[in-house]
Design a protein around this motif. Structure first.
Motif, mmCIF file in Angstrom:
data_model
loop_
_atom_site.group_PDB
_atom_site.id
_atom_site.type_symbol
_atom_site.label_atom_id
_atom_site.label_comp_id
_atom_site.label_asym_id
_atom_site.label_seq_id
_atom_site.Cartn_x
_atom_site.Cartn_y
_atom_site.Cartn_z
ATOM 1 N N VAL A 223 4.170 1.343 -5.240
ATOM 2 C CA VAL A 223 3.484 0.048 -5.117
ATOM 3 C C VAL A 223 2.535 -0.184 -6.280
ATOM 4 O O VAL A 223 2.292 -1.343 -6.671
ATOM 5 C CB VAL A 223 2.725 -0.062 -3.777
ATOM 6 N N MET A 224 2.016 0.893 -6.876
ATOM 7 C CA MET A 224 1.149 0.739 -8.046
ATOM 8 C C MET A 224 1.978 0.592 -9.325
ATOM 9 O O MET A 224 1.674 -0.243 -10.179
ATOM 10 C CB MET A 224 0.193 1.922 -8.165
ATOM 11 N N GLY A 225 3.037 1.391 -9.463
ATOM 12 C CA GLY A 225 3.843 1.327 -10.674
ATOM 13 C C GLY A 225 4.568 0.011 -10.852
ATOM 14 O O GLY A 225 4.795 -0.437 -11.982
ATOM 15 N N THR A 226 4.935 -0.630 -9.740
ATOM 16 C CA THR A 226 5.597 -1.938 -9.819
ATOM 17 C C THR A 226 4.601 -3.087 -9.924
ATOM 18 O O THR A 226 4.998 -4.251 -9.950
ATOM 19 C CB THR A 226 6.484 -2.154 -8.574
ATOM 20 N N ALA A 227 3.301 -2.766 -9.946
ATOM 21 C CA ALA A 227 2.211 -3.750 -10.068
ATOM 22 C C ALA A 227 2.128 -4.676 -8.864
ATOM 23 O O ALA A 227 1.698 -5.822 -8.984
ATOM 24 C CB ALA A 227 2.349 -4.558 -11.364
ATOM 25 N N ASN A 228 2.531 -4.165 -7.710
ATOM 26 C CA ASN A 228 2.410 -4.966 -6.495
ATOM 27 C C ASN A 228 1.095 -4.722 -5.754
ATOM 28 O O ASN A 228 0.703 -5.547 -4.929
ATOM 29 C CB ASN A 228 3.579 -4.664 -5.552
ATOM 30 N N HIS A 229 0.451 -3.602 -6.012
ATOM 31 C CA HIS A 229 -0.797 -3.274 -5.332
ATOM 32 C C HIS A 229 -1.718 -2.481 -6.242
ATOM 33 O O HIS A 229 -1.263 -1.782 -7.158
ATOM 34 C CB HIS A 229 -0.528 -2.448 -4.059
ATOM 35 N N TYR A 230 -3.005 -2.591 -5.950
ATOM 36 C CA TYR A 230 -4.008 -1.744 -6.584
ATOM 37 C C TYR A 230 -4.116 -0.443 -5.796
ATOM 38 O O TYR A 230 -3.666 -0.339 -4.649
ATOM 39 C CB TYR A 230 -5.375 -2.444 -6.592
ATOM 40 N N PHE A 231 -4.762 0.542 -6.412
ATOM 41 C CA PHE A 231 -4.960 1.807 -5.721
ATOM 42 C C PHE A 231 -5.805 1.604 -4.458
ATOM 43 O O PHE A 231 -5.541 2.197 -3.407
ATOM 44 C CB PHE A 231 -5.640 2.819 -6.653
#
Length: 319
Positions: A223-231
């Motif tokens: 979810v972070m690598g695809t830029a869909n969510h922040y940590f």
């Protein structure tokens, strides 16, 4: 005396009566569908102001940079540069969320029935808490920030490989049916954590327990690598599941109390209806002398009795 544990993730009914109680799929399936439909509709209705969502996203990004927790940028650059990582990650994000969770739910229902109600209630409670978060804190995901912030939407970059376009994981042309600003909390991570706990707690093989660790961990990276969510979205997703677990015993007690009230309210009506039918059969439909009720067994004659004694009508004691 039957013993039961306090409702929770380890609640296992000990009594034989509790173990015999099994929820039926034809009642559970409509419930799950209704809850998911309500959740999906709630996500759409929770669409907030875009400018507020962007402000919330930038605030989260600034907090992460201040705390040195900004793992999104290096992961996103890696997934953007290496298609052999980015493409599987996009498929992971777009599909497993909707496949693994119901599969685990069915598995628990079939193989661990006494634990299913707690597991299902935990998942549903946490999901509705997440919906509250989407409503109160609409958040722009990293991929929707301007290019100056250094994020690339990998799902848009690799859209030729899948069914999605540039609007999250929604199929092409159906972007209007999803809320792209429902990033906080990340229920991708929350649901994956729930699946991981189920696999770890109830899996009977080492492979199942390893999957219980790998699945939520990889989902967090995806979810972070695809830029869909922040940590911090991922952290919030895990926190929501924790709150949902803590509230599960309360929700179960409330549901049980509501069921008892409904049963007490409608039981007299059912009993009255049953009594009316019973009186029709036993009170008004009397049989005359010598008339037999269908399937009524004939009295068995005493093989030692003489024909005369069988017909004299005298009590057996007198004979």
């Amino acid at each position: 005396m039957p013993q039961t544990e306090t409702p929770g993730i380890e609640a296992i009914p000990r009594s034989r009566t509790a173990q015999r109680i099994r929820l039926r799929w034809w009642t559970e399936l409509p419930l799950i569908v209704m809850v998911y439909a309500s959740y999906s509709a709630g996500r759409l209705l929770a669409r907030g102001d875009v400018s507020s969502a962007v402000d919330h996203g930038l605030t989260i990004l600034r907090v992460e940079k201040f705390l040195h927790l900004n793992a999104e940028h290096p992961l996103n650059r890696l997934f953007t540069r290496e298609s052999w990582l980015g493409v599987p990650a996009d498929f992971w994000y777009a599909s497993l969320h909707y496949l693994v969770t119901p599969a685990i739910l069915v598995w628990v229902f079939r193989s661990h029935a006494v634990r299913y109600r707690v597991a299902r209630t935990w998942l549903m409670t946490s999901t509705f808490i997440g919906l509250i978060g989407f409503t109160l804190l609409p958040t722009c995901p990293p991929r929707l920030l301007t290019a100056s912030h250094g994020f690339v939407d990998t799902m848009a970059q690799y859209s030729d490989y899948g069914w999605w376009g540039g609007q999250a994981s929604a199929p092409r042309g159906m972007g209007g049916m999803t809320n792209q600003y429902a990033a906080m909390p990340s229920l991708h991570v929350g649901w994956a954590l729930w699946c991981g706990v189920m696999l770890w707690r109830h899996g009977r093989t080492p492979a199942a327990k390893v999957a219980g660790i790998v699945y939520p961990l990889f989902t967090t990276i995806v979810v972070m690598g695809t830029a869909n969510h922040y940590f911090l979205d991922a952290v919030a997703g895990a926190a929501v599941m924790g709150v949902g677990l803590a509230l599960t015993p309360l929700v179960l007690r409330f549901a049980d109390a509501a069921r008892k009230r409904l049963a007490a309210r409608f039981a007299p009506v059912a009993l009255a209806s049953w009594g009316a039918r019973s009186s029709i059969v036993s009170g008004e439909c009397q049989t005359s002398a010598g008339e037999r009720i269908p399937r009524q067994r004939e009295p068995r004659a005493d093989p030692d009795a003489s024909p005369a004694s069988a017909d004299d009508g005298a009590p057996a004691a007198a004979r």
